[in-house]
Scaffold this motif. Sequence first.
Motif, PDB file in Angstrom:
ATOM      1  N   SER A  22     -46.271 -11.517 -22.464  1.00 51.14           N
ATOM      2  CA  SER A  22     -46.090 -10.594 -21.882  1.00 51.14           C
ATOM      3  C   SER A  22     -44.943  -9.249 -22.451  1.00 51.14           C
ATOM      4  CB  SER A  22     -45.859 -10.539 -20.563  1.00 51.14           C
ATOM      5  OG  SER A  22     -46.869 -11.056 -19.978  1.00 51.14           O
ATOM      6  N   ILE A  23     -43.909 -10.453 -22.501  1.00 47.66           N
ATOM      7  CA  ILE A  23     -42.215 -10.321 -22.456  1.00 47.66           C
ATOM      8  C   ILE A  23     -42.684  -9.486 -24.439  1.00 47.66           C
ATOM      9  CG2 ILE A  23     -39.959 -10.410 -22.954  1.00 47.66           C
ATOM     10  CD1 ILE A  23     -39.755 -12.023 -20.739  1.00 47.66           C
ATOM     11  N   ASP A  24     -42.627 -10.892 -24.676  1.00 43.02           N
ATOM     12  CA  ASP A  24     -43.473 -10.081 -26.774  1.00 43.02           C
ATOM     13  C   ASP A  24     -44.179  -9.190 -27.141  1.00 43.02           C
ATOM     14  OD1 ASP A  24     -41.466 -12.430 -27.417  1.00 43.02           O
ATOM     15  OD2 ASP A  24     -43.500 -13.896 -27.815  1.00 43.02           O
ATOM     16  N   ASP A  25     -45.086  -8.362 -25.164  1.00 45.16           N
ATOM     17  CA  ASP A  25     -45.848  -7.771 -26.229  1.00 45.16           C
ATOM     18  C   ASP A  25     -44.990  -6.456 -25.503  1.00 45.16           C
ATOM     19  OD1 ASP A  25     -48.009  -8.634 -27.320  1.00 45.16           O
ATOM     20  OD2 ASP A  25     -48.997  -9.356 -24.925  1.00 45.16           O
ATOM     21  N   VAL A  26     -44.273  -6.533 -24.228  1.00 38.28           N
ATOM     22  CA  VAL A  26     -43.568  -5.549 -24.430  1.00 38.28           C
ATOM     23  C   VAL A  26     -42.326  -4.859 -25.042  1.00 38.28           C
ATOM     24  CG1 VAL A  26     -41.774  -4.181 -22.794  1.00 38.28           C
ATOM     25  CG2 VAL A  26     -43.456  -5.785 -21.979  1.00 38.28           C
ATOM     26  N   GLY A  27     -41.965  -6.042 -25.977  1.00 40.14           N
ATOM     27  CA  GLY A  27     -41.232  -5.599 -27.061  1.00 40.14           C
ATOM     28  C   GLY A  27     -41.281  -5.173 -27.862  1.00 40.14           C
ATOM     29  N   ILE A  28     -42.181  -5.806 -28.426  1.00 37.10           N
ATOM     30  CA  ILE A  28     -43.731  -5.269 -29.465  1.00 37.10           C
ATOM     31  C   ILE A  28     -43.721  -3.326 -29.951  1.00 37.10           C
ATOM     32  CG2 ILE A  28     -45.656  -4.944 -30.895  1.00 37.10           C
ATOM     33  CD1 ILE A  28     -45.388  -8.309 -31.390  1.00 37.10           C
ATOM     34  N   ALA A  29     -44.196  -3.097 -28.201  1.00 41.64           N
ATOM     35  CA  ALA A  29     -45.049  -2.281 -27.981  1.00 41.64           C
ATOM     36  C   ALA A  29     -43.275  -1.149 -27.663  1.00 41.64           C
ATOM     37  CB  ALA A  29     -45.861  -2.365 -26.250  1.00 41.64           C
ATOM     38  N   ALA A  30     -42.485  -1.876 -27.206  1.00 44.80           N
ATOM     39  CA  ALA A  30     -41.498  -0.785 -27.136  1.00 44.80           C
ATOM     40  C   ALA A  30     -40.489  -0.371 -28.946  1.00 44.80           C
ATOM     41  CB  ALA A  30     -40.083  -1.000 -25.801  1.00 44.80           C
ATOM     42  N   SER A  31     -40.541  -1.141 -29.665  1.00 44.22           N
ATOM     43  CA  SER A  31     -40.166  -1.082 -30.909  1.00 44.22           C
ATOM     44  C   SER A  31     -41.132   0.099 -30.941  1.00 44.22           C
ATOM     45  CB  SER A  31     -40.036  -2.441 -31.206  1.00 44.22           C
ATOM     46  OG  SER A  31     -39.233  -3.107 -30.671  1.00 44.22           O
ATOM     47  N   ARG A  32     -43.022  -0.088 -31.072  1.00 44.75           N
ATOM     48  CA  ARG A  32     -43.289   0.983 -31.843  1.00 44.75           C
ATOM     49  C   ARG A  32     -43.072   1.859 -31.483  1.00 44.75           C
ATOM     50  NH1 ARG A  32     -47.273  -2.128 -31.366  1.00 44.75           N
ATOM     51  NH2 ARG A  32     -48.441  -1.347 -29.660  1.00 44.75           N
ATOM     52  N   ALA A  33     -42.713   2.280 -29.912  1.00 50.02           N
ATOM     53  CA  ALA A  33     -42.451   3.652 -29.669  1.00 50.02           C
ATOM     54  C   ALA A  33     -41.239   4.560 -29.567  1.00 50.02           C
ATOM     55  CB  ALA A  33     -42.732   3.493 -27.339  1.00 50.02           C
ATOM     56  N   GLY A  34     -40.960   3.801 -29.202  1.00 50.39           N
ATOM     57  CA  GLY A  34     -39.505   4.359 -30.594  1.00 50.39           C
ATOM     58  C   GLY A  34     -38.897   4.603 -31.576  1.00 50.39           C
ATOM     59  N   ALA A  35     -39.615   3.636 -32.491  1.00 44.80           N
ATOM     60  CA  ALA A  35     -40.093   4.504 -33.908  1.00 44.80           C
ATOM     61  C   ALA A  35     -40.243   5.863 -34.141  1.00 44.80           C
ATOM     62  CB  ALA A  35     -40.457   3.049 -34.889  1.00 44.80           C
ATOM     63  N   LYS A  36     -41.100   5.540 -32.958  1.00 45.09           N
ATOM     64  CA  LYS A  36     -41.893   7.134 -32.937  1.00 45.09           C
ATOM     65  C   LYS A  36     -41.198   7.936 -32.535  1.00 45.09           C
ATOM     66  CE  LYS A  36     -47.235   5.561 -33.208  1.00 45.09           C
ATOM     67  NZ  LYS A  36     -48.613   5.912 -32.054  1.00 45.09           N
ATOM     68  N   SER A 162     -48.266   6.197 -26.706  1.00 40.61           N
ATOM     69  CA  SER A 162     -47.525   5.218 -28.212  1.00 40.61           C
ATOM     70  C   SER A 162     -48.250   4.138 -27.685  1.00 40.61           C
ATOM     71  CB  SER A 162     -46.573   5.660 -28.675  1.00 40.61           C
ATOM     72  OG  SER A 162     -45.362   4.811 -28.127  1.00 40.61           O
ATOM     73  N   ILE A 163     -48.312   3.780 -26.174  1.00 41.04           N
ATOM     74  CA  ILE A 163     -48.545   3.116 -25.903  1.00 41.04           C
ATOM     75  C   ILE A 163     -49.585   1.850 -25.785  1.00 41.04           C
ATOM     76  CG2 ILE A 163     -46.283   2.323 -24.786  1.00 41.04           C
ATOM     77  CD1 ILE A 163     -47.114   2.595 -21.807  1.00 41.04           C
ATOM     78  N   GLY A 164     -50.414   2.642 -25.530  1.00 41.82           N
ATOM     79  CA  GLY A 164     -51.671   2.645 -25.454  1.00 41.82           C
ATOM     80  C   GLY A 164     -52.468   2.326 -23.551  1.00 41.82           C
ATOM     81  N   PRO A 165     -53.470   1.134 -22.843  1.00 42.11           N
ATOM     82  CA  PRO A 165     -54.182   0.832 -22.037  1.00 42.11           C
ATOM     83  C   PRO A 165     -53.332  -0.528 -21.335  1.00 42.11           C
ATOM     84  CG  PRO A 165     -55.651   0.241 -23.820  1.00 42.11           C
ATOM     85  CD  PRO A 165     -54.853   0.432 -24.660  1.00 42.11           C
ATOM     86  N   GLU A 166     -52.000   0.291 -21.526  1.00 40.93           N
ATOM     87  CA  GLU A 166     -51.273  -0.862 -20.507  1.00 40.93           C
ATOM     88  C   GLU A 166     -52.199  -1.007 -19.526  1.00 40.93           C
ATOM     89  OE1 GLU A 166     -49.970  -3.609 -22.738  1.00 40.93           O
ATOM     90  OE2 GLU A 166     -50.231  -2.987 -24.534  1.00 40.93           O
ATOM     91  N   THR A 167     -51.290  -1.747 -18.468  1.00 44.13           N
ATOM     92  CA  THR A 167     -51.077  -2.439 -17.167  1.00 44.13           C
ATOM     93  C   THR A 167     -50.101  -1.106 -16.355  1.00 44.13           C
ATOM     94  OG1 THR A 167     -49.831  -3.980 -17.007  1.00 44.13           O
ATOM     95  CG2 THR A 167     -52.403  -4.417 -17.265  1.00 44.13           C
ATOM     96  N   LEU A 168     -50.171  -1.073 -15.704  1.00 49.71           N
ATOM     97  CA  LEU A 168     -49.112  -0.336 -14.963  1.00 49.71           C
ATOM     98  C   LEU A 168     -47.388  -0.395 -14.623  1.00 49.71           C
ATOM     99  CD1 LEU A 168     -48.566   2.699 -13.255  1.00 49.71           C
ATOM    100  CD2 LEU A 168     -48.358   1.230 -10.868  1.00 49.71           C
TER     101      LEU A 168
END
Length: 312
Positions: A22-36, A162-168
């Motif tokens: 889960s932490i990895d997923d958050v990190g990846i999603a955060a990096s992708r969102a930060g780039a956008k 940019s983070i898609g259908p993630e949980t709250l």
Amino acid sequence: MAGGLVALLDDVSVIARAAAASIDDVGIAASRAGAKAAGVVIDDAAVTPAYVTGFTPDRELPIIWRIARGSLKNKLVILLPIALLLSEFLPWAITPLLMLGGAFLCYEGAEKVIEKLGGAKHGETLEDPIEDPVAFEKSRVAGAIRTDLILSAEIMAITLASIGPETLLARAAILAVVGIGITLVVYGVVGLIVKMDDVGLHLTHRSSASAQKVGRGLLLAMPKVLTLLSVVGTVAMLWVGGGIILHGLYELGVPGPEHLVEVMRHAVEAASGALGGILGWMTYAALSALVGLILGAIIVFVLHKVLKVGAH
């Protein structure tokens, strides 16, 4: 007992692996969102030095720190809960609210352009004699935090989209990671920029001739760099504000203005060969800034000439 302990350890191992994933997923999603959100981050870094320029060196870092704290409060205390609530219950309201923020950026940018062209100034500026330095510093910090709120709202909105259908909980974690990371980067860079003249002064006192030369170069360059950043910051307000308005109109079912800008962008790209990407982006940015300037000038006129808000 041993079997129960082994089973417990297995359960702990499974939970730990799931948490790590889960932490990895958050990190990846955060990096992708930060780039956008990189474009808005650049704007934020360009806008902020204008609020620090002109103060004595001993006040620069404290002012930046106060603005950075305000920025974190904007992102984590104000915008993050609002973004989560809106995404859950009122997703349709995000675009209109962003457009209000974009209109505010257009107004601030246009007001600065009008003042530079000889129009009436509204509020105390660095060119005026400052009668109360403490009150003036407080006013500048408040203005920077107010502008940061709009830029931060755009950053958080881009992140949310940019983070898609993630949980709250996952959305909250990603927004927090992006908010903290971007704030550290932006205000770290701003701090380096505004203190480079002090670095240059320090180098001029070194025994090395090359260090002294670099120091003198920094001292000569930094006033011009800060002036350039002030101009870039004003253009950035118009560019981001105009872009928010164009995209917001598209989302609300009025695609014509953004479609026209995109057509012109693609025409420039097609005619520019290898430089098409850069020149196309510059075309989009320039046209967005022009939209922001026109809208901002209208708002300035209505507020200051019609409603007499802030008139002297």
